[in-house]
Design a protein around this motif. Structure first.
Motif, PDB file in Angstrom:
ATOM      1  N   GLU A  53       0.849  -1.174   0.000  1.00  0.00           N
ATOM      2  CA  GLU A  53       0.000   0.000   0.000  1.00  0.00           C
ATOM      3  C   GLU A  53       0.887   1.227   0.000  1.00  0.00           C
ATOM      4  O   GLU A  53       1.687   1.426   0.897  1.00  0.00           O
ATOM      5  CB  GLU A  53      -0.888   0.018   1.244  1.00  0.00           C
ATOM      6  CG  GLU A  53      -1.979  -1.053   1.213  1.00  0.00           C
ATOM      7  CD  GLU A  53      -2.913  -0.917   2.385  1.00  0.00           C
ATOM      8  OE1 GLU A  53      -2.530  -0.197   3.340  1.00  0.00           O
ATOM      9  OE2 GLU A  53      -3.993  -1.491   2.368  1.00  0.00           O
ATOM     10  N   GLN A  54       0.743   2.064  -0.992  1.00  0.00           N
ATOM     11  CA  GLN A  54       1.561   3.256  -1.113  1.00  0.00           C
ATOM     12  C   GLN A  54       0.695   4.373  -1.652  1.00  0.00           C
ATOM     13  O   GLN A  54      -0.334   4.131  -2.297  1.00  0.00           O
ATOM     14  CB  GLN A  54       2.757   3.016  -2.038  1.00  0.00           C
ATOM     15  CG  GLN A  54       3.745   1.995  -1.502  1.00  0.00           C
ATOM     16  CD  GLN A  54       4.464   2.469  -0.254  1.00  0.00           C
ATOM     17  OE1 GLN A  54       4.486   3.663   0.014  1.00  0.00           O
ATOM     18  NE2 GLN A  54       5.036   1.558   0.496  1.00  0.00           N
TER      19      GLN A  54
ATOM     20  N   GLU B  32       0.689   6.303  -4.195  1.00  0.00           N
ATOM     21  CA  GLU B  32       0.374   6.391  -5.604  1.00  0.00           C
ATOM     22  C   GLU B  32      -0.115   5.069  -6.194  1.00  0.00           C
ATOM     23  O   GLU B  32      -0.221   4.922  -7.385  1.00  0.00           O
ATOM     24  CB  GLU B  32       1.594   6.866  -6.397  1.00  0.00           C
ATOM     25  CG  GLU B  32       1.996   8.268  -6.040  1.00  0.00           C
ATOM     26  CD  GLU B  32       3.121   8.769  -6.904  1.00  0.00           C
ATOM     27  OE1 GLU B  32       3.437   9.962  -6.825  1.00  0.00           O
ATOM     28  OE2 GLU B  32       3.683   7.976  -7.654  1.00  0.00           O
ATOM     29  N   GLN B  33      -0.414   4.098  -5.331  1.00  0.00           N
ATOM     30  CA  GLN B  33      -0.834   2.797  -5.852  1.00  0.00           C
ATOM     31  C   GLN B  33      -2.270   2.844  -6.328  1.00  0.00           C
ATOM     32  O   GLN B  33      -3.155   3.328  -5.631  1.00  0.00           O
ATOM     33  CB  GLN B  33      -0.698   1.733  -4.767  1.00  0.00           C
ATOM     34  CG  GLN B  33      -1.167   0.366  -5.264  1.00  0.00           C
ATOM     35  CD  GLN B  33      -0.767  -0.698  -4.299  1.00  0.00           C
ATOM     36  OE1 GLN B  33       0.117  -0.516  -3.508  1.00  0.00           O
ATOM     37  NE2 GLN B  33      -1.432  -1.826  -4.359  1.00  0.00           N
ATOM     38  N   PRO B  34      -2.571   2.337  -7.526  1.00  0.00           N
ATOM     39  CA  PRO B  34      -3.942   2.282  -8.004  1.00  0.00           C
ATOM     40  C   PRO B  34      -4.804   1.462  -7.061  1.00  0.00           C
ATOM     41  O   PRO B  34      -4.358   0.494  -6.464  1.00  0.00           O
ATOM     42  CB  PRO B  34      -3.811   1.596  -9.375  1.00  0.00           C
ATOM     43  CG  PRO B  34      -2.391   1.796  -9.767  1.00  0.00           C
ATOM     44  CD  PRO B  34      -1.611   1.822  -8.498  1.00  0.00           C
TER      45      PRO B  34
ATOM     46  N   GLN C 291      -7.519   7.135  -6.273  1.00  0.00           N
ATOM     47  CA  GLN C 291      -6.694   6.588  -7.345  1.00  0.00           C
ATOM     48  C   GLN C 291      -7.539   5.680  -8.232  1.00  0.00           C
ATOM     49  O   GLN C 291      -8.448   4.996  -7.749  1.00  0.00           O
ATOM     50  CB  GLN C 291      -5.513   5.787  -6.783  1.00  0.00           C
ATOM     51  CG  GLN C 291      -4.558   6.616  -5.956  1.00  0.00           C
ATOM     52  CD  GLN C 291      -3.808   7.624  -6.794  1.00  0.00           C
ATOM     53  OE1 GLN C 291      -3.534   7.361  -7.959  1.00  0.00           O
ATOM     54  NE2 GLN C 291      -3.484   8.765  -6.223  1.00  0.00           N
TER      55      GLN C 291
ATOM     56  N   GLU D 253       2.081   8.433 -15.959  1.00  0.00           N
ATOM     57  CA  GLU D 253       1.786   7.024 -15.738  1.00  0.00           C
ATOM     58  C   GLU D 253       2.896   6.139 -16.298  1.00  0.00           C
ATOM     59  O   GLU D 253       3.590   6.520 -17.236  1.00  0.00           O
ATOM     60  CB  GLU D 253       0.471   6.621 -16.417  1.00  0.00           C
ATOM     61  CG  GLU D 253      -0.756   7.260 -15.840  1.00  0.00           C
ATOM     62  CD  GLU D 253      -2.023   6.759 -16.521  1.00  0.00           C
ATOM     63  OE1 GLU D 253      -3.105   6.991 -15.965  1.00  0.00           O
ATOM     64  OE2 GLU D 253      -1.922   6.136 -17.602  1.00  0.00           O
TER      65      GLU D 253
ATOM     66  N   PRO E 293       2.013   0.695 -10.124  1.00  0.00           N
ATOM     67  CA  PRO E 293       2.135   1.585  -8.970  1.00  0.00           C
ATOM     68  C   PRO E 293       3.553   2.152  -8.875  1.00  0.00           C
ATOM     69  O   PRO E 293       4.528   1.445  -9.136  1.00  0.00           O
ATOM     70  CB  PRO E 293       1.841   0.675  -7.770  1.00  0.00           C
ATOM     71  CG  PRO E 293       1.158  -0.517  -8.346  1.00  0.00           C
ATOM     72  CD  PRO E 293       1.691  -0.687  -9.723  1.00  0.00           C
ATOM     73  N   ARG E 294       3.656   3.396  -8.489  1.00  0.00           N
ATOM     74  CA  ARG E 294       4.968   4.032  -8.348  1.00  0.00           C
ATOM     75  C   ARG E 294       4.914   5.035  -7.217  1.00  0.00           C
ATOM     76  O   ARG E 294       3.847   5.484  -6.796  1.00  0.00           O
ATOM     77  CB  ARG E 294       5.374   4.719  -9.648  1.00  0.00           C
ATOM     78  CG  ARG E 294       4.446   5.829 -10.080  1.00  0.00           C
ATOM     79  CD  ARG E 294       4.844   6.459 -11.400  1.00  0.00           C
ATOM     80  NE  ARG E 294       3.934   7.529 -11.778  1.00  0.00           N
ATOM     81  CZ  ARG E 294       4.014   8.775 -11.339  1.00  0.00           C
ATOM     82  NH1 ARG E 294       4.982   9.120 -10.503  1.00  0.00           N
ATOM     83  NH2 ARG E 294       3.134   9.691 -11.720  1.00  0.00           N
ATOM     84  N   GLU E 295       6.093   5.391  -6.724  1.00  0.00           N
ATOM     85  CA  GLU E 295       6.208   6.445  -5.730  1.00  0.00           C
ATOM     86  C   GLU E 295       7.575   7.094  -5.850  1.00  0.00           C
ATOM     87  O   GLU E 295       8.515   6.506  -6.391  1.00  0.00           O
ATOM     88  CB  GLU E 295       5.998   5.905  -4.318  1.00  0.00           C
ATOM     89  CG  GLU E 295       7.132   5.050  -3.781  1.00  0.00           C
ATOM     90  CD  GLU E 295       7.037   4.867  -2.277  1.00  0.00           C
ATOM     91  OE1 GLU E 295       5.966   5.130  -1.708  1.00  0.00           O
ATOM     92  OE2 GLU E 295       8.050   4.457  -1.676  1.00  0.00           O
TER      93      GLU E 295
ATOM     94  N   PRO F 115       1.740  -4.401 -10.041  1.00  0.00           N
ATOM     95  CA  PRO F 115       0.450  -3.770 -10.285  1.00  0.00           C
ATOM     96  C   PRO F 115      -0.722  -4.548  -9.714  1.00  0.00           C
ATOM     97  O   PRO F 115      -1.826  -4.022  -9.614  1.00  0.00           O
ATOM     98  CB  PRO F 115       0.376  -3.720 -11.818  1.00  0.00           C
ATOM     99  CG  PRO F 115       1.212  -4.874 -12.265  1.00  0.00           C
ATOM    100  CD  PRO F 115       2.322  -4.983 -11.261  1.00  0.00           C
TER     101      PRO F 115
END
Length: 300
Positions: free
Chosen positions: A11-12, A14-16, A21, A188, A204-206, A217
């Motif tokens: 869980e972050q 920027e995670q979809p 999100q 993205e 997902p990215r941060e 993902p």
């Protein structure tokens, strides 16, 4: 065979799929393939390190176990530096005799699993009945503390046996994205997942520590890197020195960013080179990183 499929993604912010999100979706229609992708099977580099005990004949077996365990942890931390962010750390132990051969029975509390508040919420150990330990962060110090705890945990060994660590695993990872300005489009990152036969999956990215980091993902996808260290018999080098014990590190690369020639592969090669300068060596000639495709782990 390949390792057990990971059970969850971290869980972050920027995670979809989190509030605010978008849910992970694949582009409709027959989209163009992306430059990079998740492999069907891991691309693997295997390293090993030998230990000579002649200079320390009085060192007891448990002290030798601690020496090899600490060396394994430090090597994992060195490899990860600037390339991989571990989210979990697993370690197993067994009983062995004076020659390092395992006993038929196993010690109690043989499986240990280190997590942090940043670990995937549904992350599970590869093995049954883990002793779950939580740390504030997962770094070299936390892994060394865990290794000592596993070796020092009291258990009555059978006659002629002593406790020994068996394997270390980092199965849940974030990885540093090379050239983010090139690979991000409209903020993205989308890549093809060849393992699940999906196109243009939103990743997902941060942003942390001055870099962009990416992870799975979806729970069914393979993490960017899977890392393992275990005991081994070693590779015969006709002109090399003789060793009493060996440990072996397997580096599974599951995303093409860090395998195909480019900045990502350079990052991996530099990390491996640091280990080679510290006394590690390729366990098999074909496993040495060269910047080109080599056989996957199942073919080695």
């Amino acid at each position: 065979m390949r390792a057990t499929r990971p059970s969850a993604s971290p869980e972050q912010p920027e995670q979809p799929g989190q509030p605010g999100q978008p849910e992970p979706q694949e582009s409709p229609g027959p989209p163009e393939p992306t430059e990079h992708y998740l492999f069907n099977d891991s691309r693997t580099t295997v390293l090993e390190r030998g230990f000579q005990w002649e200079s320390t004949p009085d060192r007891n077996p448990v002290q030798r176990e601690r020496t090899t365990a600490h060396d394994a942890v430090r090597a994992l931390a060195e490899l990860c530096d600037g390339l991989v962010r571990p989210m979990t750390f697993g370690m197993t132990r067994n009983w062995v005799d004076e020659y390092g051969l395992p006993a038929e029975s196993s010690p109690p509390r043989g499986n240990w699993f280190l997590t942090t508040p940043q670990s995937p919420p549904d992350a599970r150990s590869t093995y049954r009945d883990p002793q779950v330990v939580e740390a504030t962060t997962l770094d070299e110090r936390a892994m060394l503390t865990m290794a000592d705890r596993v070796l020092d945990d009291p258990c009555a060994a059978p006659e002629g046996k002593h406790p020994a660590w068996e394997e270390m695993r980092i199965d849940h990872t974030w990885a540093r994205l090379p050239e983010p300005e090139r690979h991000l489009a409209d903020g993205e990152l989308r890549i093809d997942d060849h393992d699940n036969k999906l196109r243009r999956v939103l990743v997902p990215r941060e942003h942390a520590h001055g870099h962009t980091w990416v992870t799975v993902p979806r729970p069914s996808a393979w993490y960017p890197f899977l890392l393992r260290v275990h005991k081994s018999c070693g590779t015969v080098y006709p002109d090399g020195p003789e060793y009493d014990d060996f440990i072996e590190m397997t580096i599974d690369v599951n995303w093409s960013f860090w395998w195909h020639p480019g900045e990502g592969r350079t990052m991996l090669d530099q990390a491996v080179d640091r280990l080679l300068r510290q006394g590690w060596r390729p366990a098999h000639p074909q496993s040495a990183p060269t910047g080109h495709d080599t056989p996957s782990r199942t073919s080695l």
